[in-house]
Design a protein around this motif. Structure first.
Motif, PDB file in Angstrom:
ATOM      1  N   PRO A  88      55.474   4.790   7.458  1.00  0.00           N
ATOM      2  CA  PRO A  88      54.143   5.356   7.230  1.00  0.00           C
ATOM      3  C   PRO A  88      53.082   4.260   7.108  1.00  0.00           C
ATOM      4  N   ASP A  89      51.843   4.667   7.300  1.00  0.00           N
ATOM      5  CA  ASP A  89      50.722   3.737   7.170  1.00  0.00           C
ATOM      6  C   ASP A  89      50.459   3.395   5.711  1.00  0.00           C
ATOM      7  N   LEU A  90      50.780   4.338   4.816  1.00  0.00           N
ATOM      8  CA  LEU A  90      50.502   4.156   3.395  1.00  0.00           C
ATOM      9  C   LEU A  90      51.623   4.767   2.563  1.00  0.00           C
ATOM     10  N   LEU A  91      52.094   3.999   1.611  1.00  0.00           N
ATOM     11  CA  LEU A  91      53.052   4.475   0.617  1.00  0.00           C
ATOM     12  C   LEU A  91      52.345   4.489  -0.731  1.00  0.00           C
ATOM     13  N   ILE A  92      52.312   5.653  -1.372  1.00  0.00           N
ATOM     14  CA  ILE A  92      51.800   5.770  -2.733  1.00  0.00           C
ATOM     15  C   ILE A  92      53.008   6.040  -3.602  1.00  0.00           C
ATOM     16  N   LEU A  94      41.257   7.509  -5.036  1.00  0.00           N
ATOM     17  CA  LEU A  94      42.168   7.826  -3.945  1.00  0.00           C
ATOM     18  C   LEU A  94      41.435   7.783  -2.609  1.00  0.00           C
ATOM     19  N   ALA A  95      40.240   8.330  -2.554  1.00  0.00           N
ATOM     20  CA  ALA A  95      39.446   8.317  -1.319  1.00  0.00           C
ATOM     21  C   ALA A  95      39.192   6.881  -0.866  1.00  0.00           C
ATOM     22  N   ALA A  96      38.859   6.002  -1.794  1.00  0.00           N
ATOM     23  CA  ALA A  96      38.611   4.597  -1.462  1.00  0.00           C
ATOM     24  C   ALA A  96      39.886   3.920  -0.961  1.00  0.00           C
ATOM     25  N   LEU A  97      41.017   4.213  -1.586  1.00  0.00           N
ATOM     26  CA  LEU A  97      42.292   3.627  -1.168  1.00  0.00           C
ATOM     27  C   LEU A  97      42.709   4.117   0.216  1.00  0.00           C
ATOM     28  N   LEU A  98      42.502   5.391   0.494  1.00  0.00           N
ATOM     29  CA  LEU A  98      42.807   5.941   1.816  1.00  0.00           C
ATOM     30  C   LEU A  98      41.944   5.278   2.891  1.00  0.00           C
ATOM     31  N   ALA A  99      40.676   5.052   2.577  1.00  0.00           N
ATOM     32  CA  ALA A  99      39.776   4.389   3.532  1.00  0.00           C
ATOM     33  C   ALA A  99      40.236   2.955   3.792  1.00  0.00           C
ATOM     34  N   GLN A 100      40.649   2.258   2.739  1.00  0.00           N
ATOM     35  CA  GLN A 100      41.168   0.894   2.891  1.00  0.00           C
ATOM     36  C   GLN A 100      42.407   0.887   3.772  1.00  0.00           C
ATOM     37  N   ALA A 101      43.322   1.809   3.528  1.00  0.00           N
ATOM     38  CA  ALA A 101      44.562   1.873   4.299  1.00  0.00           C
ATOM     39  C   ALA A 101      44.264   2.176   5.770  1.00  0.00           C
ATOM     40  N   ALA A 102      43.333   3.078   6.017  1.00  0.00           N
ATOM     41  CA  ALA A 102      42.993   3.447   7.385  1.00  0.00           C
ATOM     42  C   ALA A 102      42.357   2.280   8.141  1.00  0.00           C
ATOM     43  N   ALA A 103      41.659   1.403   7.438  1.00  0.00           N
ATOM     44  CA  ALA A 103      40.973   0.278   8.063  1.00  0.00           C
ATOM     45  C   ALA A 103      41.896  -0.913   8.327  1.00  0.00           C
ATOM     46  N   ARG A 104      43.095  -0.894   7.734  1.00  0.00           N
ATOM     47  CA  ARG A 104      44.033  -2.013   7.906  1.00  0.00           C
ATOM     48  C   ARG A 104      44.652  -2.013   9.290  1.00  0.00           C
ATOM     49  N   PRO A 105      44.653  -3.154   9.962  1.00  0.00           N
ATOM     50  CA  PRO A 105      45.381  -3.229  11.231  1.00  0.00           C
ATOM     51  C   PRO A 105      46.878  -3.284  10.966  1.00  0.00           C
ATOM     52  N   ARG A 106      47.637  -2.664  11.838  1.00  0.00           N
ATOM     53  CA  ARG A 106      49.104  -2.715  11.763  1.00  0.00           C
ATOM     54  C   ARG A 106      49.632  -3.150  13.103  1.00  0.00           C
TER      55      ARG A 106
END
Length: 144
Positions: A46-50, A114-126
């Protein structure tokens, strides 16, 4: 964005899943078992693990160590209802292991955070196709 939520508290999982889905077009997977989550991380990347720190089977600290060893390049957010000192120690460990830690947050997680963290995760290159247990042609991404 693909998000994996890991917490042994079903109510907390449902709450987080509702918040994540209300904040955008995300594919959310919920898991209460750290061992099953590790299998999902290997298969799905996944792109993000919480992740909650207080888990049965493998605690959050052990899971972080395993993720780092296996080259997980997704973003990570830690959650805990434990003492803030435990949360900070886990945060330092995750960063030292080279994981892309976006934050270590006390429970309950505020919607705005949570909204800020989701935005950060979405902006990260993988790196395309890189997840846990794969061998990329280049080093896994590291948090800014």
């Amino acid at each position: 964005m693909r998000v994996l939520l890991l917490d042994d508290d079903v109510f907390m999982l449902e709450l987080l899943a509702d918040m994540v889905t209300s904040l955008g077009q995300h594919t959310v997977t919920c898991e209460t078992s750290s061992l099953r989550a590790l299998e999902l991380l290997r298969a799905n990347g996944p792109d993000l693990l919480i992740c909650d720190l207080g888990l049965p089977e493998l605690d959050g600290i052990e899971l972080l160590r395993m993720l780092a060893e296996q080259g997980f390049d997704g973003a990570v957010v830690l959650l805990s209802g434990l003492d803030v000192g435990v949360l900070r120690a886990a945060e330092r460990l995750a960063r030292a292991q080279g994981l892309a830690l976006l934050g270590a947050c006390a429970k309950p997680l505020a919607r705005e955070r949570l909204a800020a963290l989701l935005a950060q995760a979405a902006a990260r290159p993988r790196h395309a196709g890189v997840g846990v247990g794969t061998t990329p042609g280049m080093a896994p991404g590291v948090a800014p």
